[in-house]
Design a protein around this motif. Structure first.
Motif, PDB file in Angstrom:
ATOM      1  N   GLY A 151      12.316 -43.532  18.813  1.00  0.00           N
ATOM      2  CA  GLY A 151      11.387 -42.470  19.177  1.00  0.00           C
ATOM      3  C   GLY A 151       9.999 -42.695  18.614  1.00  0.00           C
ATOM      4  O   GLY A 151       8.987 -42.470  19.286  1.00  0.00           O
ATOM      5  N   LEU A 152       9.935 -43.158  17.356  1.00  0.00           N
ATOM      6  CA  LEU A 152       8.639 -43.443  16.739  1.00  0.00           C
ATOM      7  C   LEU A 152       7.925 -44.565  17.487  1.00  0.00           C
ATOM      8  O   LEU A 152       6.711 -44.503  17.713  1.00  0.00           O
ATOM      9  N   HIS A 161      19.888 -44.305  20.479  1.00  0.00           N
ATOM     10  CA  HIS A 161      18.628 -44.994  20.722  1.00  0.00           C
ATOM     11  C   HIS A 161      17.938 -44.433  21.966  1.00  0.00           C
ATOM     12  O   HIS A 161      16.723 -44.259  21.980  1.00  0.00           O
ATOM     13  N   VAL A 162      18.733 -44.161  23.011  1.00  0.00           N
ATOM     14  CA  VAL A 162      18.169 -43.567  24.229  1.00  0.00           C
ATOM     15  C   VAL A 162      17.621 -42.173  23.938  1.00  0.00           C
ATOM     16  O   VAL A 162      16.526 -41.816  24.387  1.00  0.00           O
ATOM     17  N   ALA A 163      18.382 -41.386  23.172  1.00  0.00           N
ATOM     18  CA  ALA A 163      17.922 -40.040  22.821  1.00  0.00           C
ATOM     19  C   ALA A 163      16.635 -40.095  22.012  1.00  0.00           C
ATOM     20  O   ALA A 163      15.699 -39.316  22.241  1.00  0.00           O
ATOM     21  N   GLY A 164      16.564 -41.027  21.058  1.00  0.00           N
ATOM     22  CA  GLY A 164      15.345 -41.177  20.284  1.00  0.00           C
ATOM     23  C   GLY A 164      14.173 -41.592  21.146  1.00  0.00           C
ATOM     24  O   GLY A 164      13.054 -41.083  20.994  1.00  0.00           O
ATOM     25  N   LEU A 165      14.421 -42.522  22.075  1.00  0.00           N
ATOM     26  CA  LEU A 165      13.373 -42.980  22.984  1.00  0.00           C
ATOM     27  C   LEU A 165      12.848 -41.822  23.829  1.00  0.00           C
ATOM     28  O   LEU A 165      11.625 -41.634  23.968  1.00  0.00           O
ATOM     29  N   LEU A 166      13.748 -41.019  24.382  1.00  0.00           N
ATOM     30  CA  LEU A 166      13.335 -39.865  25.177  1.00  0.00           C
ATOM     31  C   LEU A 166      12.565 -38.858  24.338  1.00  0.00           C
ATOM     32  O   LEU A 166      11.563 -38.288  24.797  1.00  0.00           O
TER      33      LEU A 166
END
Length: 203
Positions: free
Chosen positions: A115-116, A167-172
């Motif tokens: 996400g960062l 990782h997908v949740a963080g990316l979103l």
């Protein structure tokens, strides 16, 4: 001696914390990790503590290195990333909780690190560093795709299962926060009162 900047102090405090949490007793760690059932029963502190808790020191060190690299990139680009760190942890955990009911528990900072990175690439693009932003986006999407397709072998040193869903949740979450920051910046500029022109000197 020149005092440390607030961003540096916050980064050091975060690194020390993620290094110490794996040393806590197992019973205490059980109260801190991201657990879907416990969160649905109102234990919302797990949204923050779950990403900060790691399975062991090696897990914590690996994510700590990733955090340092992203913070160095942010500092070199003069991006104020520190105020977004703790909200980013909670938003990433919330996205995971809402969008993926198959994840029963999770520990580790890797999701928020994605996400960062997503937040950074939006900020870099806005500040004119488009080549760096596009390169980071390509690497980020390629990494997540390889993990989801199970093309890459699971790391043998990791004592917990790799969780691409986090990782997908963080990316979103990072893209969401980056877009929100951009929108707020535009609104601020739109409604900011115009600066008063300086009075011209009389001839």
């Amino acid at each position: 001696m020149k005092p440390a900047a607030p961003a540096t102090t916050s980064a050091i405090a975060c690194l020390v914390l993620i290094g110490l949490l794996p040393l806590l007793p197992a019973s205490t760690q059980a109260l801190l990790r991201f657990e879907r059932a416990a969160l649905l029963q109102g234990e919302y502190w797990r949204l923050l503590s779950g990403p900060l808790l790691h399975a062991d020191l090696l897990h914590a060190c690996a994510n700590g290195v990733g955090l340092v690299l992203l913070l160095v990139l942010a500092r070199r680009s003069n991006l104020p990333v520190t105020p977004w760190l703790l909200p980013g942890l909670c938003v990433g955990s919330s996205v995971l909780l809402l969008l993926d009911s198959t994840v029963s528990w999770m520990v580790g900072l890797s999701g928020p690190l994605h996400g960062l990175a997503a937040w950074l690439l939006i900020a870099l693009y806005r500040h004119g560093q488009r080549a760096t932003a596009l390169m980071l986006l390509t690497l980020l999407l390629g990494k997540v795709w390889l993990e989801l397709s199970q093309t890459l072998p699971a790391p043998t040193w990791l004592s917990v299962p790799l969780l691409p869903e986090a990782h997908v949740a963080g990316l979103l979450a990072g893209l969401l926060m980056g877009a929100a920051g951009t929108a707020l910046n535009h609104l601020f500029r739109l409604f900011r009162p115009p600066a008063q022109c300086a009075a011209r000197p009389q001839p």
